[in-house]
Design a protein around this motif. Sequence first.
Motif, mmCIF file in Angstrom:
data_model
loop_
_atom_site.group_PDB
_atom_site.id
_atom_site.type_symbol
_atom_site.label_atom_id
_atom_site.label_comp_id
_atom_site.label_asym_id
_atom_site.label_seq_id
_atom_site.Cartn_x
_atom_site.Cartn_y
_atom_site.Cartn_z
ATOM 1 N N GLU A 26 0.821 -1.201 0.000
ATOM 2 C CA GLU A 26 0.000 0.000 0.000
ATOM 3 C C GLU A 26 0.866 1.266 0.000
ATOM 4 N N GLU A 27 2.023 1.202 0.611
ATOM 5 C CA GLU A 27 2.935 2.338 0.650
ATOM 6 C C GLU A 27 4.365 1.821 0.678
ATOM 7 N N SER A 28 5.302 2.687 0.377
ATOM 8 C CA SER A 28 6.708 2.269 0.365
ATOM 9 C C SER A 28 7.222 2.082 1.782
ATOM 10 N N GLY A 29 8.312 1.333 1.878
ATOM 11 C CA GLY A 29 8.969 1.163 3.171
ATOM 12 C C GLY A 29 9.500 2.488 3.699
ATOM 13 N N LEU A 30 9.900 3.370 2.778
ATOM 14 C CA LEU A 30 10.411 4.676 3.198
ATOM 15 C C LEU A 30 9.329 5.490 3.891
ATOM 16 N N ASP A 31 8.096 5.428 3.367
ATOM 17 C CA ASP A 31 6.996 6.125 4.033
ATOM 18 C C ASP A 31 6.808 5.586 5.441
ATOM 19 N N ARG A 32 6.966 4.275 5.606
ATOM 20 C CA ARG A 32 6.830 3.682 6.944
ATOM 21 C C ARG A 32 7.952 4.154 7.865
ATOM 22 N N VAL A 33 9.160 4.292 7.309
ATOM 23 C CA VAL A 33 10.292 4.780 8.103
ATOM 24 C C VAL A 33 10.023 6.203 8.581
ATOM 25 N N ILE A 34 9.546 7.063 7.674
ATOM 26 C CA ILE A 34 9.297 8.461 8.026
ATOM 27 C C ILE A 34 8.195 8.556 9.077
ATOM 28 N N ARG A 35 7.128 7.771 8.894
ATOM 29 C CA ARG A 35 6.042 7.780 9.888
ATOM 30 C C ARG A 35 6.559 7.287 11.247
ATOM 31 N N ALA A 36 7.392 6.249 11.214
ATOM 32 C CA ALA A 36 7.963 5.731 12.462
ATOM 33 C C ALA A 36 8.838 6.790 13.133
ATOM 34 N N GLY A 37 9.570 7.559 12.322
ATOM 35 C CA GLY A 37 10.380 8.649 12.861
ATOM 36 C C GLY A 37 9.515 9.702 13.538
ATOM 37 N N TYR A 38 8.369 9.974 12.940
ATOM 38 C CA TYR A 38 7.410 10.917 13.530
ATOM 39 C C TYR A 38 6.942 10.422 14.892
ATOM 40 N N ARG A 39 6.576 9.135 14.936
ATOM 41 C CA ARG A 39 6.110 8.577 16.215
ATOM 42 C C ARG A 39 7.237 8.568 17.245
ATOM 43 N N LEU A 40 8.427 8.231 16.791
ATOM 44 C CA LEU A 40 9.582 8.135 17.679
ATOM 45 C C LEU A 40 9.860 9.465 18.373
ATOM 46 N N LEU A 41 9.713 10.552 17.619
ATOM 47 C CA LEU A 41 10.009 11.878 18.145
ATOM 48 C C LEU A 41 8.784 12.560 18.755
ATOM 49 N N SER A 42 7.659 11.817 18.828
ATOM 50 C CA SER A 42 6.411 12.366 19.375
ATOM 51 C C SER A 42 6.032 13.658 18.648
ATOM 52 N N LEU A 43 5.934 13.545 17.323
ATOM 53 C CA LEU A 43 5.604 14.697 16.500
ATOM 54 C C LEU A 43 4.171 14.597 15.986
ATOM 55 N N GLN A 44 3.609 15.745 15.655
ATOM 56 C CA GLN A 44 2.308 15.774 14.997
ATOM 57 C C GLN A 44 2.294 16.949 14.027
ATOM 58 N N THR A 45 1.214 17.060 13.269
ATOM 59 C CA THR A 45 1.132 18.044 12.200
ATOM 60 C C THR A 45 -0.069 18.958 12.399
ATOM 61 N N PHE A 46 0.138 20.254 12.158
ATOM 62 C CA PHE A 46 -1.002 21.139 11.964
ATOM 63 C C PHE A 46 -0.851 21.799 10.591
ATOM 64 N N PHE A 47 -1.936 22.374 10.097
ATOM 65 C CA PHE A 47 -1.945 22.933 8.750
ATOM 66 C C PHE A 47 -2.351 24.398 8.768
ATOM 67 N N THR A 48 -1.824 25.139 7.795
ATOM 68 C CA THR A 48 -2.353 26.456 7.468
ATOM 69 C C THR A 48 -2.807 26.388 6.020
ATOM 70 N N ALA A 49 -3.908 27.069 5.713
ATOM 71 C CA ALA A 49 -4.479 26.965 4.367
ATOM 72 C C ALA A 49 -5.010 28.319 3.926
ATOM 73 N N ALA A 50 -4.506 28.810 2.803
ATOM 74 C CA ALA A 50 -4.949 30.081 2.237
ATOM 75 C C ALA A 50 -4.725 30.037 0.723
ATOM 76 N N GLU A 51 -5.126 31.081 0.033
ATOM 77 C CA GLU A 51 -4.990 31.098 -1.430
ATOM 78 C C GLU A 51 -3.532 31.030 -1.860
ATOM 79 N N LYS A 52 -2.659 31.674 -1.093
ATOM 80 C CA LYS A 52 -1.249 31.675 -1.478
ATOM 81 C C LYS A 52 -0.583 30.334 -1.227
ATOM 82 N N GLU A 53 -0.974 29.671 -0.112
ATOM 83 C CA GLU A 53 -0.206 28.486 0.292
ATOM 84 C C GLU A 53 -1.002 27.602 1.239
ATOM 85 N N ALA A 54 -0.922 26.292 0.995
ATOM 86 C CA ALA A 54 -1.371 25.287 1.969
ATOM 87 C C ALA A 54 -0.109 24.602 2.475
#
Length: 363
Positions: free
Chosen positions: A262-290
């Motif tokens: 379903e996804e590459s092993g690299l995507d799994r590595v990056i997601r695991a890195g996110y979990r390892l570092l206790s990271l999360q994402t927020f977004f900003t969204a406007a006409e110029k940039e998401a």
Amino acid sequence: MGFRCGIVGLPNVGKSTLFNALTRAAVQAENYPFCTIEPNAGMVEVPDPRLYTIADLVHPARVVPAVMEFVDIAGLVSGASQGEGLGNRFLAHIREVDAIAHVVRCFEDVDVTHVANCVDPLADVQTIEIELALADLATVEGALHRAEKASRSGDKEQRHLMDLYQRTHEWLEAGSAVRNMELDPQDRSVIKTLCLLTDKPVLYIANVAEGDSRGNAWIDTLRPHAEREGAEIVLISAAIEQEIAALDDHDREAFLQELGLEESGLDRVIRAGYRLLSLQTFFTAAEKEAKAWTVRTGMRAAQAAGVIHSDFERGFIRAETIGYEDYVRYGGEQGARDAGRLRLEGKEYVLSDGDIMHFRFNV
């Protein structure tokens, strides 16, 4: 804010091949020890389909994903803590990262030399971890000596430090990583200042042969150790991942389907890195940039505003906040506002993963 994940392991386990695939770089990956001397660093996009769903609603001029930095650190060998194989330089490079991605060879290949002439993942892991612990022991001994000297005046704080460093030294001598010590927040902060190698969070990347994507006997020997460490194991075939990374998006998707993934092993590595570092994402969204922004889990609104710009934190007024599900369900900001799903949050608000934020500030 920057988050750096260091890729470590014995020579010839697939570190540089993995790094090349992660960053689509052209770093040397030769079949002999110490091909990598200076660490190579590369920024890697964090895969998050939510960003592109948001972009489909906003139609911004540009879309900017979150990124993590991966650092390819040269292979360590037994005796690294005593300077073997340029070990002191390599250990110094590890001190500079936030987390460790430990690549472990779990495949047999007569054409790829193993430094110990035997594939044994658990022994390989222990070789690296012993060297990291020995380096930490030397660091703690220095701190303990300084605290002992300073405590002779009867200073209670220095006596407490002496006790803390003594406990840490005993813990390391018992063969345990500092990250697994039970410490109160204040003592943990003190230990953090020593930049100990075994205090860094770790995940294991098992580099397997093409047909072993679901595991093999070598993985089974490694798993109990990882469980004791509370560490995740991510299985990849670094050689295949490098092939996938060289394809365009359409061909990559077709190749993954061919492999039944379903996804590459690299995507799994990056997601695991996110979990390892206790990271999360927020977004900003406007006409110029998401844009996707990376923050520590538990971060408050004013601090998150400061990730965008220090002025946002200094002059913070409020955060207009919409949960990701509501944003999508109601077709964007205006729909969520009309449905009463836009919230006004103060500076103490703790972000939820996926929040779409608009910060109001005045400086």
